[in-house]
Design a protein around this motif. Sequence first.
Motif, PDB file in Angstrom:
ATOM      1  N   LEU A  16       0.847  -1.207   0.000  1.00  0.00           N
ATOM      2  CA  LEU A  16       0.000   0.000   0.000  1.00  0.00           C
ATOM      3  C   LEU A  16       0.879   1.254   0.000  1.00  0.00           C
ATOM      4  O   LEU A  16       0.578   2.241  -0.678  1.00  0.00           O
ATOM      5  N   GLU A  17       1.967   1.205   0.753  1.00  0.00           N
ATOM      6  CA  GLU A  17       2.877   2.358   0.780  1.00  0.00           C
ATOM      7  C   GLU A  17       3.470   2.605  -0.607  1.00  0.00           C
ATOM      8  O   GLU A  17       3.563   3.744  -1.061  1.00  0.00           O
ATOM      9  N   GLN A  18       3.818   1.516  -1.303  1.00  0.00           N
ATOM     10  CA  GLN A  18       4.360   1.688  -2.666  1.00  0.00           C
ATOM     11  C   GLN A  18       3.299   2.226  -3.615  1.00  0.00           C
ATOM     12  O   GLN A  18       3.544   3.141  -4.392  1.00  0.00           O
ATOM     13  N   ASP A  19       2.107   1.656  -3.540  1.00  0.00           N
ATOM     14  CA  ASP A  19       1.037   2.078  -4.466  1.00  0.00           C
ATOM     15  C   ASP A  19       0.669   3.543  -4.274  1.00  0.00           C
ATOM     16  O   ASP A  19       0.305   4.232  -5.224  1.00  0.00           O
ATOM     17  N   THR A  20       0.705   4.013  -3.023  1.00  0.00           N
ATOM     18  CA  THR A  20       0.228   5.369  -2.725  1.00  0.00           C
ATOM     19  C   THR A  20       1.359   6.385  -2.592  1.00  0.00           C
ATOM     20  O   THR A  20       1.086   7.588  -2.505  1.00  0.00           O
ATOM     21  N   SER A  21       2.600   5.899  -2.518  1.00  0.00           N
ATOM     22  CA  SER A  21       3.745   6.764  -2.189  1.00  0.00           C
ATOM     23  C   SER A  21       3.525   7.499  -0.867  1.00  0.00           C
ATOM     24  O   SER A  21       3.936   8.648  -0.688  1.00  0.00           O
ATOM     25  N   GLU A  22       2.811   6.852   0.051  1.00  0.00           N
ATOM     26  CA  GLU A  22       2.602   7.419   1.392  1.00  0.00           C
ATOM     27  C   GLU A  22       3.192   6.464   2.421  1.00  0.00           C
ATOM     28  O   GLU A  22       3.354   5.282   2.137  1.00  0.00           O
ATOM     29  N   SER A  23       3.446   6.979   3.615  1.00  0.00           N
ATOM     30  CA  SER A  23       3.970   6.126   4.672  1.00  0.00           C
ATOM     31  C   SER A  23       2.849   5.818   5.663  1.00  0.00           C
ATOM     32  O   SER A  23       2.119   6.718   6.094  1.00  0.00           O
ATOM     33  N   PHE A  24       2.709   4.555   6.011  1.00  0.00           N
ATOM     34  CA  PHE A  24       1.652   4.173   6.958  1.00  0.00           C
ATOM     35  C   PHE A  24       2.172   3.503   8.231  1.00  0.00           C
ATOM     36  O   PHE A  24       1.506   3.543   9.251  1.00  0.00           O
ATOM     37  N   VAL A  25       3.311   2.857   8.155  1.00  0.00           N
ATOM     38  CA  VAL A  25       3.792   2.073   9.304  1.00  0.00           C
ATOM     39  C   VAL A  25       4.803   2.895  10.102  1.00  0.00           C
ATOM     40  O   VAL A  25       5.810   3.350   9.556  1.00  0.00           O
ATOM     41  N   THR A  26       4.520   3.090  11.387  1.00  0.00           N
ATOM     42  CA  THR A  26       5.466   3.728  12.305  1.00  0.00           C
ATOM     43  C   THR A  26       5.961   2.647  13.264  1.00  0.00           C
ATOM     44  O   THR A  26       5.177   2.118  14.061  1.00  0.00           O
ATOM     45  N   VAL A  27       7.231   2.312  13.181  1.00  0.00           N
ATOM     46  CA  VAL A  27       7.777   1.277  14.075  1.00  0.00           C
ATOM     47  C   VAL A  27       8.192   1.929  15.385  1.00  0.00           C
ATOM     48  O   VAL A  27       8.941   2.915  15.387  1.00  0.00           O
ATOM     49  N   THR A  28       7.668   1.400  16.491  1.00  0.00           N
ATOM     50  CA  THR A  28       7.936   1.990  17.810  1.00  0.00           C
ATOM     51  C   THR A  28       8.598   0.996  18.759  1.00  0.00           C
ATOM     52  O   THR A  28       9.081   1.386  19.819  1.00  0.00           O
ATOM     53  N   GLY A  29       8.561  -0.298  18.420  1.00  0.00           N
ATOM     54  CA  GLY A  29       8.866  -1.340  19.397  1.00  0.00           C
ATOM     55  C   GLY A  29       7.639  -1.558  20.268  1.00  0.00           C
ATOM     56  O   GLY A  29       6.785  -0.663  20.403  1.00  0.00           O
ATOM     57  N   GLY A  30       7.542  -2.753  20.823  1.00  0.00           N
ATOM     58  CA  GLY A  30       6.348  -3.044  21.626  1.00  0.00           C
ATOM     59  C   GLY A  30       6.675  -3.900  22.827  1.00  0.00           C
ATOM     60  O   GLY A  30       7.567  -4.752  22.780  1.00  0.00           O
ATOM     61  N   LEU A  31       5.950  -3.654  23.913  1.00  0.00           N
ATOM     62  CA  LEU A  31       6.109  -4.444  25.145  1.00  0.00           C
ATOM     63  C   LEU A  31       4.793  -5.138  25.466  1.00  0.00           C
ATOM     64  O   LEU A  31       3.764  -4.464  25.647  1.00  0.00           O
ATOM     65  N   ASP A  32       4.816  -6.465  25.522  1.00  0.00           N
ATOM     66  CA  ASP A  32       3.683  -7.219  26.060  1.00  0.00           C
ATOM     67  C   ASP A  32       3.991  -7.431  27.537  1.00  0.00           C
ATOM     68  O   ASP A  32       5.011  -8.045  27.880  1.00  0.00           O
ATOM     69  N   LEU A  33       3.130  -6.937  28.402  1.00  0.00           N
ATOM     70  CA  LEU A  33       3.424  -6.896  29.845  1.00  0.00           C
ATOM     71  C   LEU A  33       2.652  -7.993  30.563  1.00  0.00           C
ATOM     72  O   LEU A  33       1.415  -8.026  30.517  1.00  0.00           O
ATOM     73  N   PHE A  34       3.387  -8.886  31.214  1.00  0.00           N
ATOM     74  CA  PHE A  34       2.784 -10.034  31.902  1.00  0.00           C
ATOM     75  C   PHE A  34       2.988  -9.855  33.405  1.00  0.00           C
ATOM     76  O   PHE A  34       4.064 -10.166  33.932  1.00  0.00           O
ATOM     77  N   PRO A  35       1.976  -9.336  34.128  1.00  0.00           N
ATOM     78  CA  PRO A  35       2.140  -9.179  35.585  1.00  0.00           C
ATOM     79  C   PRO A  35       2.136 -10.554  36.257  1.00  0.00           C
ATOM     80  O   PRO A  35       1.673 -11.534  35.652  1.00  0.00           O
ATOM     81  N   PRO A  36       2.609 -10.626  37.505  1.00  0.00           N
ATOM     82  CA  PRO A  36       2.618 -11.932  38.192  1.00  0.00           C
ATOM     83  C   PRO A  36       1.203 -12.512  38.239  1.00  0.00           C
ATOM     84  O   PRO A  36       0.244 -11.787  38.502  1.00  0.00           O
ATOM     85  N   GLY A  37       1.084 -13.809  37.926  1.00  0.00           N
ATOM     86  CA  GLY A  37      -0.218 -14.467  37.983  1.00  0.00           C
ATOM     87  C   GLY A  37      -1.161 -14.112  36.855  1.00  0.00           C
ATOM     88  O   GLY A  37      -2.369 -14.359  36.943  1.00  0.00           O
ATOM     89  N   CYS A  38      -0.639 -13.517  35.784  1.00  0.00           N
ATOM     90  CA  CYS A  38      -1.523 -13.058  34.697  1.00  0.00           C
ATOM     91  C   CYS A  38      -2.231 -14.239  34.024  1.00  0.00           C
ATOM     92  O   CYS A  38      -1.731 -15.363  34.027  1.00  0.00           O
ATOM     93  N   VAL A  39      -3.409 -13.929  33.441  1.00  0.00           N
ATOM     94  CA  VAL A  39      -4.203 -15.023  32.855  1.00  0.00           C
ATOM     95  C   VAL A  39      -3.781 -15.337  31.415  1.00  0.00           C
ATOM     96  O   VAL A  39      -4.172 -16.357  30.872  1.00  0.00           O
ATOM     97  N   ILE A  40      -3.013 -14.462  30.784  1.00  0.00           N
ATOM     98  CA  ILE A  40      -2.553 -14.733  29.414  1.00  0.00           C
ATOM     99  C   ILE A  40      -1.110 -15.223  29.520  1.00  0.00           C
ATOM    100  O   ILE A  40      -0.236 -14.494  29.984  1.00  0.00           O
ATOM    101  N   PRO A  41      -0.838 -16.476  29.134  1.00  0.00           N
ATOM    102  CA  PRO A  41       0.507 -17.014  29.372  1.00  0.00           C
ATOM    103  C   PRO A  41       1.549 -16.508  28.369  1.00  0.00           C
ATOM    104  O   PRO A  41       1.299 -16.519  27.160  1.00  0.00           O
ATOM    105  N   PRO A  42       2.714 -16.053  28.862  1.00  0.00           N
ATOM    106  CA  PRO A  42       3.752 -15.568  27.944  1.00  0.00           C
ATOM    107  C   PRO A  42       4.283 -16.654  27.025  1.00  0.00           C
ATOM    108  O   PRO A  42       4.725 -16.361  25.905  1.00  0.00           O
TER     109      PRO A  42
END
Length: 389
Positions: free
Chosen positions: A75-101
Amino acid sequence: MADSFEYAVIGLGALGSATAWQLARRGAQVLGLERFALGHERGASHDSSRILRHSYHTPDYVKLTFEAYDDWATLEQDTSESFVTVTGGLDLFPPGCVIPPDDYTSSLAAWSLPYAMLDTAAVAARWPQFNLPDGAQALYQERTGIVPAARGTAAMQRQAVAGGAVLRDESAVTAVRDLGSGGLEVDAGGQTYKVRRLVVTADAWSNDVLRHLGYEIPLTVTQEQVTYFTPERPQDFAAEKFPVWIWMDDPSFYGFPTYGEPTVKAAQDCGGPAVTGDDRSFEPDADRRKLLADFMVATFPGSGPATRSKTCLYTLTPDRDFVLGAVPGHENVVVGLGAAHGFKFAPTFGRLLADLASTGEATTEVDLHQFRLDRPALTDPDHPVSWLL
Ligand SMILES: Cc1cc2nc3c(=O)[nH]c(=O)nc-3n(C[C@H](O)[C@H](O)[C@H](O)COP(=O)(O)OP(=O)(O)OC[C@H]3O[C@@H](n4cnc5c(N)ncnc54)[C@H](O)[C@@H]3O)c2cc1C
């Protein structure tokens, strides 16, 4: 006299706009039908930002994210526009969290994607804006980023039109008739259209369209809300210094660095009441805003006061997996539904739906059978409901 097109796409949010774009860029004759004005705020594709990430709970979703990054690049090539901003990401797992890392780390490892597991002290050292509880774990993935919701959707609509698609807004589809080998007839905005194949990307209203074909999917629509916080020092929350984050517990929250304005956006995932696309309100809920604001004060002490909230719709399957496939008994009709995590994949949905509508087969390394309409989660009324990811 009926207007004739090879393809009609019903619903021009992100997924339908992407499909119209992908079909038009192949030279197909495509009609896009949208019930409201293009860019309206009643569905799921409006507002500023959506998370784009590799980090997912199954190897197949992670695999599909490679295609998502590639299709955004197209899409960026087709439109000559920029859409993706890379920031890095943190998935945060507190103690006892219900979503397993482990589901996340093993799925990333399956494709040799780099990630780092950090403890509370390591997060505080690199990002002093975070105040995590002792014992929390954080999964850092450097390629996580942001894609623009309304701007990305509008760009796909523009590209569709530039490729020859006809997009008609204020054109609610009120009837669909499958004529078998004679194609389909679609009534919308006082006109009847004859089409060879149909793509349904109506999200919260999917069943209103599918009922014309005698079909229904078990969907729950919830009214969600995002809230903007105004930090005293917005520069501390700029994308170069502050990542996208997701709190992997119940309740689950997520948020962004500043993006186009000196605020940080955050929200709860799946916290809202069940509604329909037609009876929902546009009023943010004060109790849920307070729940989020209390979490923000505790976890990001510098994020500042909540200054505005906006509502939007989640459309959820019981297993939170996508819908991507033909309607059983109506192989000339395909459905795409993002189960409230589909924006990052919008250009990919468009490509795969264009494939499925035109040839019945999709070019992808991911087995799409798991997203079929006749899978147990969508046919067994006793299938367990699980929305946390
Ligand atoms: C607050 C929020 C945050 C989210 N965050 C993320 C995220 O960070 N990352 C991510 O990947 N995903 C995220 N999602 C999910 C993602 O935004 C959605 O999966 C995606 O936008 C859905 O797009 P859609 O085109 O299917 O639906 P919609 O944008 O709702 O479009 C459906 C369209 O169909 C039209 N329509 C319905 N019925 C008819 C009819 N009869 N005739 C004609 N038109 C019709 C509607 O008017 C509507 O425009 C989020 C969603 C929300 C609400």
